[in-house]
Design an enzyme around this catalytic site. Structure first.
Site, PDB file in Angstrom:
ATOM      1  N   HIS A  21      -6.121   2.938  -6.666  1.00  0.00           N
ATOM      2  CA  HIS A  21      -6.154   1.646  -7.358  1.00  0.00           C
ATOM      3  C   HIS A  21      -6.487   1.836  -8.840  1.00  0.00           C
ATOM      4  CE1 HIS A  21      -6.394  -1.112  -3.695  1.00  0.00           C
ATOM      5  NE2 HIS A  21      -6.365   0.114  -3.196  1.00  0.00           N
ATOM      6  N   ASP A 124      -8.355  -6.377  -9.342  1.00  0.00           N
ATOM      7  CA  ASP A 124      -7.782  -5.837  -8.109  1.00  0.00           C
ATOM      8  C   ASP A 124      -7.824  -6.900  -7.005  1.00  0.00           C
ATOM      9  OD1 ASP A 124      -7.320  -2.764  -6.958  1.00  0.00           O
ATOM     10  OD2 ASP A 124      -7.925  -4.225  -5.427  1.00  0.00           O
TER      11      ASP A 124
END
Ligand code: UDP
Length: 479
Positions: A21, A124
């Site tokens: 990520h 995120d």
């Protein structure tokens, strides 16, 4: 002039604490900064070290980018100091503590945002709370999705139609409903949380609900790679998105040496070994930043690589298991018989994939790996392990047709690995030969992947689809 920097636009990026990520999100932040957008990346002490050099280089060259470093709450959650990302956890208990720690970061992040309100939060998917907080601040929240459109469309469809409820046989094939293509999976290839209600389903429901209320979704993909699924996600599922990938194309050579971690091998050594190999002859084998196969599975891979008789670079991340066993997982005399390189630890993946000698990538189907491979025009051997990787496998083998499957049958429960072999030598060997021995099917797959690689280069240039999406998003945020 689309090149001129927008006036005073400030974005805050909040990446989730896992390599798969953080890597693309930091690349994205740097991409915005290269367009004159002022960018702050919120991270924690140890994670910040991974990106510090790259950000320092950007700052030196005058880009408006900075890191905002928060101390990680080790003591509060009872994690050892230095354990700050998902890749480093070794048990379910540690994983939960790390989640708990990311929750504890909510307060200092909110304080930081209150002290200086940016124009937009890019966070995120694992920070769904940011959508309400952004609303309180009167600014938009954009979601970062580190996944393919294809996997997202499949996941939304599975949730909506719940097709597994009536399936009785484990091996029964079914078609993911509602997708533009006919896509088949077996019941065991569908992640637990997509077929039964459990704790993770509940978290994912919260994430999806926050996604629907966000300003839109930022994707590390490009239109030409999965056009029907970009359209499906935007028009049928109905979520606004911008494609700004492949973000790895914005990296300098220095960036590639240390992206995500310092390489454990001298990249020059690795590249000069590749220089001595024929074009498209070497297989790159790597299963991402997290997964560690048990020794019996490593043994199967080793014997398959030897039997297939192709040069290879094989990346293995489980030092601790294999150190104890003194490489007992390798067949006797393996290293002296094969023409291959084993990298035990972090490899400079993008540099390796871009080398002309690389002719195939055996991958766990993490989205970053697939995209980096496609960008380099390297076809795939798909060996999905868990999460949305089985969906990505179907994109590779059934939809885009840019690789072959190894025949992985079952979604694995990460951290509850029972140490067993999941794919046997024969199947691995067969897949390697099928892709690397250059038959008609392999030629078509290679040509298709190379064509997509050429398209990837174009989409990030001025006037390309990803370039245009980035410019249009900046334009929307300035208004
Ligand atoms: N990566 C790397 N070297 C390694 C392992 C991984 O550079 O030895 C990078 C890889 O290039 C990719 C990311 O780490 O950008 C892994 O992301 P992916 O989505 O493929 O898998 P994950 O690790 O999230 O399962």
């Amino acid at each position: 002039d689309t090149e001129s920097p927008p006036p005073k636009l400030e974005l805050v990026f909040i990446p989730f604490l896992a390599s798969g990520h953080m890597i693309p999100m930091v690349d994205m932040a740097r991409l915005f900064a290269s367009h004159g957008v002022a960018v702050t990346i919120i991270t924690t002490t140890h994670n910040s070290l991974i990106f510090k050099n790259a950000i320092d280089r950007d700052i030196k060259s005058g880009k408006p980018i900075k890191l905002h470093v928060l101390p990680f709450p080790f003591a509060e959650v009872g994690l050892p100091e230095g354990l700050e990302k998902m890749n480093s956890v070794t048990s379910q208990g540690q994983k939960q503590k790390l989640y708990q720690a990311t929750m504890l970061l909510k307060k200092p992040i909110q304080q930081m945002l209150l002290d200086h309100i940016p124009d937009c939060i890019v966070s995120d998917m694992f920070y769904p709370w940011t959508v309400d907080f952004a609303a309180e601040l009167g600014i938009p929240r954009i979601v970062f999705q580190g996944s393919s459109y294809f996997a997202l469309c499949a996941q939304y469809s599975m949730r909506h139609y719940a097709p597994c409820e009536n399936v009785t046989s484990d091996m029964e094939l079914f078609v993911v409903p509602g997708l533009p293509d006919r896509v088949e999976l077996t019941r065991l290839q569908v992640p637990d949380h997509d077929r039964t209600k459990n704790e993770l389903t509940a978290i994912l429901d919260v994430i999806r609900e926050a996604e629907l209320r966000s300003f839109g979704v930022l994707m590390n993909s490009f239109y030409e790679l999965e056009p029907s699924y970009v359209n499906h996600f935007r028009n049928v599922i109905g979520i606004k998105t911008w494609n700004i990938g492949p973000v790895s194309l914005c990296l300098s050579t220095n960036d590639k040496y240390e992206r995500g971690h310092n390489s454990v091998v001298d990249p020059h050594e690795c590249l000069s070994w590749l220089d001595s190999m024929k074009p498209n002859s070497v297989l790159y084998v790597s299963f991402g930043s997290q997964h560690k196969f048990p020794p019996p599975q490593l043994y199967e891979i080793a014997t398959a690589l030897e039997a297939s008789n192709h040069p290879f670079i094989w990346v293995i991340h489980n030092e601790e298991t294999i150190d104890g066993g003194d490489e007992a997982w390798l067949p006797n005399g393996f290293k002296s018989r094969v023409n291959g390189m084993i990298i035990r630890g972090w490899a400079p993946q993008v540099l390796i994939l871009e080398h002309v000698a690389i002719g195939g990538f055996m991958t766990h189907c993490g989205w970053n790996s697939i995209l980096e491979s496609v960008t380099a025009g390297v076809p795939l051997i798909a060996w999905p392990l868990y999460a949305e990787q089985f969906y990505n496998e179907k994109l590779v083998t059934q939809v885009a047709k840019i690789g072959v499957g190894v025949g992985a049958e079952k979604w694995l429960n990460l951290l509850e690995d029972d140490g067993k072999v999941v794919v046997k030598k024969k199947k691995i060997e067969k897949a390697v030969i099928r892709l690397m021995d250059g038959g008609d099917e392999a030629k078509e797959i290679r040509e298709r992947t190379k064509e997509l690689g050429r398209k990837a280069m174009k989409v990030v240039e001025v006037g390309g689809s990803s370039y245009n999406d980035l410019i249009s998003l900046i334009g929307e945020l300035v208004l």
